[in-house]
Design a protein around this motif. Structure first.
Motif, short mmCIF file in Angstrom:
data_model
loop_
_atom_site.label_atom_id
_atom_site.label_comp_id
_atom_site.label_asym_id
_atom_site.label_seq_id
_atom_site.Cartn_x
_atom_site.Cartn_y
_atom_site.Cartn_z
N ASN A 1 -5.85 -6.41 -1.88
CA ASN A 1 -5.56 -5.97 -3.60
C ASN A 1 -6.95 -6.06 -3.98
O ASN A 1 -7.60 -7.11 -4.15
N VAL A 2 -7.42 -4.72 -4.50
CA VAL A 2 -8.83 -4.56 -4.96
C VAL A 2 -8.80 -3.90 -6.29
O VAL A 2 -7.88 -3.33 -6.51
N ASP A 3 -10.02 -3.79 -6.94
CA ASP A 3 -10.30 -2.93 -7.93
C ASP A 3 -9.43 -3.06 -9.12
O ASP A 3 -8.88 -2.26 -10.04
N PHE A 4 -9.10 -4.48 -9.55
CA PHE A 4 -8.25 -4.72 -10.65
C PHE A 4 -8.79 -4.55 -11.86
O PHE A 4 -10.09 -4.60 -12.18
N GLN A 5 -8.08 -4.02 -12.90
CA GLN A 5 -8.68 -3.64 -14.24
C GLN A 5 -7.35 -3.53 -15.14
O GLN A 5 -6.16 -3.12 -14.58
N ASP A 6 -7.64 -3.79 -16.39
CA ASP A 6 -6.74 -3.70 -17.33
C ASP A 6 -6.31 -2.29 -17.84
O ASP A 6 -7.47 -1.36 -17.80
N VAL A 7 -5.07 -1.98 -17.84
CA VAL A 7 -4.71 -0.54 -18.48
C VAL A 7 -3.64 -0.79 -19.41
O VAL A 7 -2.92 -1.75 -19.50
N THR A 8 -3.51 0.25 -20.14
CA THR A 8 -2.18 0.44 -21.30
C THR A 8 -1.64 1.79 -20.78
O THR A 8 -2.14 2.76 -20.92
N ILE A 9 -0.33 1.49 -20.67
CA ILE A 9 0.35 2.84 -20.26
C ILE A 9 1.82 2.60 -21.32
O ILE A 9 2.40 1.49 -21.34
N ALA A 10 1.95 3.59 -21.84
CA ALA A 10 3.09 3.76 -23.00
C ALA A 10 2.87 2.70 -23.92
O ALA A 10 4.06 1.84 -24.23
N GLY A 11 1.65 1.95 -24.27
CA GLY A 11 1.62 0.97 -25.24
C GLY A 11 1.92 -0.42 -24.81
O GLY A 11 1.65 -1.41 -25.43
N ARG A 12 1.89 -0.37 -23.26
CA ARG A 12 1.96 -1.68 -22.70
C ARG A 12 0.82 -2.08 -21.67
O ARG A 12 0.54 -1.27 -20.85
N THR A 13 0.39 -3.28 -22.07
CA THR A 13 -0.76 -3.89 -21.03
C THR A 13 -0.40 -4.33 -19.65
O THR A 13 0.79 -4.94 -19.66
N GLY A 14 -1.14 -3.43 -18.72
CA GLY A 14 -0.73 -4.10 -17.46
C GLY A 14 -2.10 -4.36 -16.59
O GLY A 14 -3.21 -4.09 -17.39
N ARG A 15 -1.90 -4.51 -15.44
CA ARG A 15 -3.07 -4.70 -14.26
C ARG A 15 -2.87 -3.60 -13.46
O ARG A 15 -2.14 -3.74 -12.52
N GLN A 16 -4.13 -2.80 -13.35
CA GLN A 16 -3.93 -1.88 -12.25
C GLN A 16 -4.85 -2.31 -11.12
O GLN A 16 -5.60 -3.15 -11.32
N PHE A 17 -4.34 -1.78 -9.92
CA PHE A 17 -5.16 -2.18 -8.80
C PHE A 17 -4.91 -1.13 -7.56
O PHE A 17 -3.92 -0.44 -7.79
N ARG A 18 -5.72 -1.39 -6.61
CA ARG A 18 -5.54 -0.62 -5.44
C ARG A 18 -5.22 -1.37 -4.28
O ARG A 18 -5.92 -2.59 -4.34
N VAL A 19 -4.93 -1.00 -3.06
CA VAL A 19 -4.62 -1.48 -1.83
C VAL A 19 -5.80 -1.06 -0.95
O VAL A 19 -6.00 0.19 -0.68
N ASP A 20 -6.81 -1.94 -0.62
CA ASP A 20 -7.88 -1.64 0.26
C ASP A 20 -7.42 -1.16 1.74
O ASP A 20 -6.52 -1.62 2.15
N GLY A 21 -8.15 -0.14 2.10
CA GLY A 21 -7.93 0.41 3.64
C GLY A 21 -7.52 1.79 3.40
O GLY A 21 -7.92 2.73 2.63
N ALA A 22 -6.61 2.35 4.37
CA ALA A 22 -6.50 3.79 4.66
C ALA A 22 -6.06 4.60 3.46
O ALA A 22 -6.10 5.53 3.35
N VAL A 23 -4.93 3.78 2.98
CA VAL A 23 -4.05 4.50 1.96
C VAL A 23 -4.69 4.14 0.61
O VAL A 23 -4.26 4.74 -0.55
N ARG A 24 -6.02 3.86 0.41
CA ARG A 24 -6.73 3.49 -0.86
C ARG A 24 -6.62 4.62 -1.81
O ARG A 24 -6.55 4.62 -2.97
N ASP A 25 -7.23 5.90 -1.22
CA ASP A 25 -7.35 7.24 -2.11
C ASP A 25 -5.99 7.72 -2.33
O ASP A 25 -5.93 8.77 -2.90
N GLN A 26 -4.75 7.21 -1.72
CA GLN A 26 -3.44 8.08 -1.89
C GLN A 26 -2.54 6.96 -3.05
O GLN A 26 -1.57 7.34 -3.31
N MET A 27 -2.79 5.71 -3.08
CA MET A 27 -1.85 4.70 -3.83
C MET A 27 -2.55 4.32 -4.98
O MET A 27 -4.00 4.03 -4.94
N CYS A 28 -1.67 3.88 -5.66
CA CYS A 28 -2.15 3.23 -7.01
C CYS A 28 -1.03 2.19 -7.45
O CYS A 28 0.15 2.89 -7.38
N ASP A 29 -1.38 1.01 -7.86
CA ASP A 29 -0.46 0.17 -8.38
C ASP A 29 -0.88 -0.39 -9.87
O ASP A 29 -2.00 -0.53 -10.13
#
Length: 177
Positions: A110-138
């Motif tokens: 689990n990489v590239d953690f950063q704070d984000v706000t979506i619909a006024g709610r704070t969360g932590r965005q990240f990506r999964v390292d590897g082959a799906v990195r450019d296709q997935m976001c969490d």
């Protein structure tokens, strides 16, 4: 506790399950166990995204409510409530667990953690390292029961995190705090 941080393989399996668009199965809702200070373990009901996110929110997000997939490939996972839907060129999975943000941040891959706000709610965005990195976001959102996670898988070259933030504007208001 290990079952609480196995979301990445579950997300990948959910995507495969959504691709097959199998029938959903119904079972009793999951619970997780939390420990309050000075007390014994207390069961906590997990948010069920399959019943807790209204169809109009899914439609506003560009998802087809009829493509609902319960669990992973139609199979419920202990300690989780999982549901996913398909859009025209992406899928969205919503996961509910009693895990913690710290567990996900410590998990290798689990990489590239950063704070984000979506619909006024704070969360932590990240990506999964590897082959799906450019296709997935969490994005993880703390909740009274533990965590809620949105996982978007793109079938296009568009940035999945940009799309997740956009889709999340319609879905996140339906999530419990």
């Amino acid at each position: 506790m290990a079952h609480r941080i196995t979301l990445v393989p579950l997300a990948a399996a959910l995507v495969l399950g959504l691709a097959a668009c199998g029938e959903s199965t119904e079972a009793t809702p999951a619970t997780t166990t939390t420990q309050a200070a000075g007390t014994s373990d207390v069961p906590t009901q997990l948010f069920d995204p399959c019943t807790g996110i209204p169809d109009d929110a899914l439609t506003a997000a560009g998802l087809d409510p009829a493509t609902k997939q319960v669990g992973v490939g139609g199979v419920r996972q202990p300690g989780w409530e999982i549901c996913g839907w398909k859009g025209a060129d992406y899928t969205l999975g919503v996961f509910s667990t009693g895990g913690t943000l710290a567990e996900f941040e410590r998990r290798p891959g689990n990489v590239d953690f950063q704070d984000v706000t979506i619909a006024g709610r704070t969360g932590r965005q990240f990506r999964v390292d590897g082959a799906v990195r450019d296709q997935m976001c969490d994005v993880l959102f703390p909740a009274g029961q533990g965590l809620l996670q949105l996982t978007l898988v793109n079938k296009t070259t568009a940035d999945p995190c940009d799309r997740l933030r956009s889709v999340g504007e319609a879905v996140v208001p339906a999530l419990p705090k």
